[in-house]
Motif scaffolding. Structure first.
Motif, PDB file in Angstrom:
ATOM      1  N   GLY A  90       0.832  -1.142  -0.006  1.00 57.53           N
ATOM      2  CA  GLY A  90      -0.068   0.025  -0.074  1.00 57.53           C
ATOM      3  C   GLY A  90       0.909   1.066  -0.019  1.00 57.53           C
ATOM      4  O   GLY A  90       0.445   2.126  -0.611  1.00 57.53           O
ATOM      5  N   PHE A  91       2.047   1.408   0.880  1.00 53.08           N
ATOM      6  CA  PHE A  91       2.931   2.334   0.903  1.00 53.08           C
ATOM      7  C   PHE A  91       3.601   2.726  -0.539  1.00 53.08           C
ATOM      8  O   PHE A  91       3.702   3.760  -1.025  1.00 53.08           O
ATOM      9  CB  PHE A  91       3.828   2.063   1.920  1.00 53.08           C
ATOM     10  CG  PHE A  91       4.847   3.371   2.046  1.00 53.08           C
ATOM     11  CD1 PHE A  91       4.264   4.471   2.847  1.00 53.08           C
ATOM     12  CD2 PHE A  91       6.154   3.347   1.476  1.00 53.08           C
ATOM     13  CE1 PHE A  91       5.119   5.753   2.938  1.00 53.08           C
ATOM     14  CE2 PHE A  91       6.736   4.707   1.616  1.00 53.08           C
ATOM     15  CZ  PHE A  91       6.173   5.756   2.541  1.00 53.08           C
ATOM     16  N   GLU A  92       3.960   1.652  -1.026  1.00 54.53           N
ATOM     17  CA  GLU A  92       4.619   1.577  -2.229  1.00 54.53           C
ATOM     18  C   GLU A  92       3.785   2.143  -3.374  1.00 54.53           C
ATOM     19  O   GLU A  92       4.027   2.917  -4.335  1.00 54.53           O
ATOM     20  CB  GLU A  92       5.310   0.358  -2.869  1.00 54.53           C
ATOM     21  CG  GLU A  92       6.500  -0.121  -1.959  1.00 54.53           C
ATOM     22  CD  GLU A  92       6.945  -1.438  -2.432  1.00 54.53           C
ATOM     23  OE1 GLU A  92       6.189  -2.147  -3.137  1.00 54.53           O
ATOM     24  OE2 GLU A  92       8.031  -1.668  -1.998  1.00 54.53           O
ATOM     25  N   LYS A  93       2.420   1.959  -3.349  1.00 49.79           N
ATOM     26  CA  LYS A  93       1.295   2.346  -4.228  1.00 49.79           C
ATOM     27  C   LYS A  93       1.117   4.013  -4.168  1.00 49.79           C
ATOM     28  O   LYS A  93       0.989   4.584  -5.046  1.00 49.79           O
ATOM     29  CB  LYS A  93      -0.035   1.703  -3.789  1.00 49.79           C
ATOM     30  CG  LYS A  93      -1.021   2.156  -4.921  1.00 49.79           C
ATOM     31  CD  LYS A  93      -2.364   1.229  -4.794  1.00 49.79           C
ATOM     32  CE  LYS A  93      -3.469   1.716  -5.738  1.00 49.79           C
ATOM     33  NZ  LYS A  93      -4.750   1.208  -5.274  1.00 49.79           N
ATOM     34  N   ILE A  94       1.112   4.464  -2.838  1.00 44.05           N
ATOM     35  CA  ILE A  94       0.548   5.697  -2.525  1.00 44.05           C
ATOM     36  C   ILE A  94       2.105   6.876  -2.535  1.00 44.05           C
ATOM     37  O   ILE A  94       1.767   7.947  -2.954  1.00 44.05           O
ATOM     38  CB  ILE A  94       0.098   5.883  -1.097  1.00 44.05           C
ATOM     39  CG1 ILE A  94      -0.838   7.061  -1.072  1.00 44.05           C
ATOM     40  CG2 ILE A  94       0.888   5.686  -0.121  1.00 44.05           C
ATOM     41  CD1 ILE A  94      -1.604   7.106   0.095  1.00 44.05           C
ATOM     42  N   ALA A  95       3.161   6.390  -2.212  1.00 41.42           N
ATOM     43  CA  ALA A  95       4.378   7.117  -2.282  1.00 41.42           C
ATOM     44  C   ALA A  95       4.650   7.780  -3.378  1.00 41.42           C
ATOM     45  O   ALA A  95       4.983   9.121  -3.702  1.00 41.42           O
ATOM     46  CB  ALA A  95       5.575   6.530  -1.632  1.00 41.42           C
ATOM     47  N   PRO A  96       4.842   7.351  -4.622  1.00 44.85           N
ATOM     48  CA  PRO A  96       5.229   8.006  -5.927  1.00 44.85           C
ATOM     49  C   PRO A  96       4.049   8.970  -6.166  1.00 44.85           C
ATOM     50  O   PRO A  96       4.537  10.038  -6.736  1.00 44.85           O
ATOM     51  CB  PRO A  96       4.999   6.958  -6.938  1.00 44.85           C
ATOM     52  CG  PRO A  96       5.312   5.476  -6.181  1.00 44.85           C
ATOM     53  CD  PRO A  96       4.401   5.674  -4.914  1.00 44.85           C
ATOM     54  N   GLY A  97       2.758   8.975  -5.895  1.00 46.02           N
ATOM     55  CA  GLY A  97       1.838   9.867  -6.144  1.00 46.02           C
ATOM     56  C   GLY A  97       2.296  11.233  -5.310  1.00 46.02           C
ATOM     57  O   GLY A  97       1.929  12.250  -5.638  1.00 46.02           O
TER      58      GLY A  97
END
Length: 268
Positions: free
Chosen positions: A115-122
């Motif tokens: 979940g963190f890897e999904k939200i961090a780039p944004g």
């Protein structure tokens, strides 16, 4: 130190006028696991008044803070929050206030790595676009990733109990299934654990967590319907009302992963 209303500013002026302050803006956090906007944050209609009071009281405004809600999984939640923060920076500059140097983007980041890897780039993209280094060379970015660090820090083991328990003998019961979809003659296992909603599993109530039990010992045979209860006599103390897993025996251990955030610490 963050503030979102005039009364807080007056208290700071009276008690600690040298404090470095962050104006906390309200966020749209309806998709968060635990929304906070109802409790914290100043609306846009209040910003100019609060900035004026900072000047009037001769306080130190260091920057802006916000929190998009605990357990946020939508990077788009940060778009409006960062736009609002940028507007506060603009208003302060327009008023001739000292250059603000701190942006606190809050916490609530998912505890699971995926979940963190999904939200961090944004989040990184929005920060780079709205607060570029060329325009804000001295800006210090801070965050509050408590859930992200804490969630994986601990796993919980519960026991179905045996006579060795110091407080109570925990048990297992098999009862006829009452679900209208159950097969005729089928049974449901009731398991009574040595921890429940009034202990580590308070996260089910307050943090809206979905927990997943894993028997510590491997089992052969089919999965059966079961319910898992905490150790109290309270009928509300239900960890999982409907679940299926291999049939367990008294004294067995059950593993619950990623129980490091908002669990055993919360009741205290």
């Amino acid at each position: 130190m963050s503030f979102d209303n005039d009364l807080e500013l007056r208290k700071v002026a009276a008690v600690n006028p040298e404090a470095q302050l962050l104006l906390r803006v309200v966020c749209e956090d309806s998709t968060a696991q635990c929304p906070m906007s109802l409790k914290f944050g100043a609306k846009s209609s209040m910003w100019n008044e609060l900035l004026g009071m900072v000047q009037e009281l001769k306080l130190n405004l260091a920057g802006v803070s916000f929190h998009v809600g605990s357990g946020c999984k939508d990077p788009e939640s940060f778009e409006q929050a960062l736009l609002d923060a940028k507007e506060v920076f603009r208003l302060a500059k327009e008023r001739g206030m000292q250059e603000m140097r701190v942006l606190d983007i809050g916490g609530g980041y998912p505890g699971d790595t995926a979940g963190f890897e999904k939200i961090a780039p944004g989040i990184a993209e929005k920060l780079g676009r709205l607060f570029p280094r060329s325009e804000y060379p001295e800006l210090r970015l801070i965050a509050e990733p408590g859930r992200f660090f804490a969630a994986h820090s601990a796993h919980l083991l519960t026991s179905l109990g045996c006579a060795a328990s110091e407080r109570k003998v925990y048990a297992k019961a098999k009862l006829p299934a009452t679900d209208e979809n159950a097969e005729s003659g089928s049974e449901v296992c009731r398991y009574y654990l040595n921890d429940g909603l009034y202990g580590s599993f308070n996260c089910i109530i307050y943090d809206h967590v979905s927990v997943e039990p894993e028997p510590l010992r491997s089992h052969e045979g089919p999965e059966v319907p079961c319910a898992l209860f905490g150790p109290t006599c309270d009928g509300f103390d239900v960890v999982l009302e409907k679940h299926t897993m291999p049939e367990l025996e008294e004294g067995e251990w059950i593993l619950w992963r990623n129980m490091g955030a908002y669990t055993s610490a919360a009741p205290w």
